[in-house]
Write a protein that holds these residues in place. Sequence first.
Motif: not given
Length: 176
Positions: A65, A67, A73, A108, A110-112, A125, A129
């Motif tokens: 993952l 992030v 993304q 995976m 994930h963009s924040s 998160l 998932f």
Amino acid sequence: TLISRNQMNVDVLIERSPLQSIFPALRGGLGTGQVGGVMARAGVGKSAFLVHIALNSLLRGANVLHVSLTDSQAHVRSFYDEIYTELLRASGVSETPYARIAIERHRMVHSSVGKAFGASDLVKLMNSFSQLMQFKPALVIVDGLDSASLNASEWSAIADSHQIRLWVSARTHRES
């Protein structure tokens, strides 16, 4: 067979990765429940280093993952593609569908961007998932924390309780 030949190419990629030169200093890398950190000013290669770590795990079939707190993304995915392509070129290995599929299947992103993101957000998160996609990462990368608000004990507790390897990066600021 095709799979064994593809696996051989993946093994060569892993063996020739630039990470192999620093693994002795890291005593082989992080163990489950451990946290590693990369802290530096902007533009020195924190994200590239973390993508190399992630690719090494992905090529071994581990779930990752990633992030990002600073990039979209799409940008992060293109960065993986760019580094993977350069790794292929530098290794003299031709692309194999097996490796590309391993990367896509086990990653995976994930963009924040522009949002606060802390240790508790990572737990939420990962739980989402896990419940929605049956995706449980072995390696988690959190790229782009602010060094001023970094609480190492919180991140360490998450790595330990979720039995993951956790790498974080934080931007340091040049002193005035």
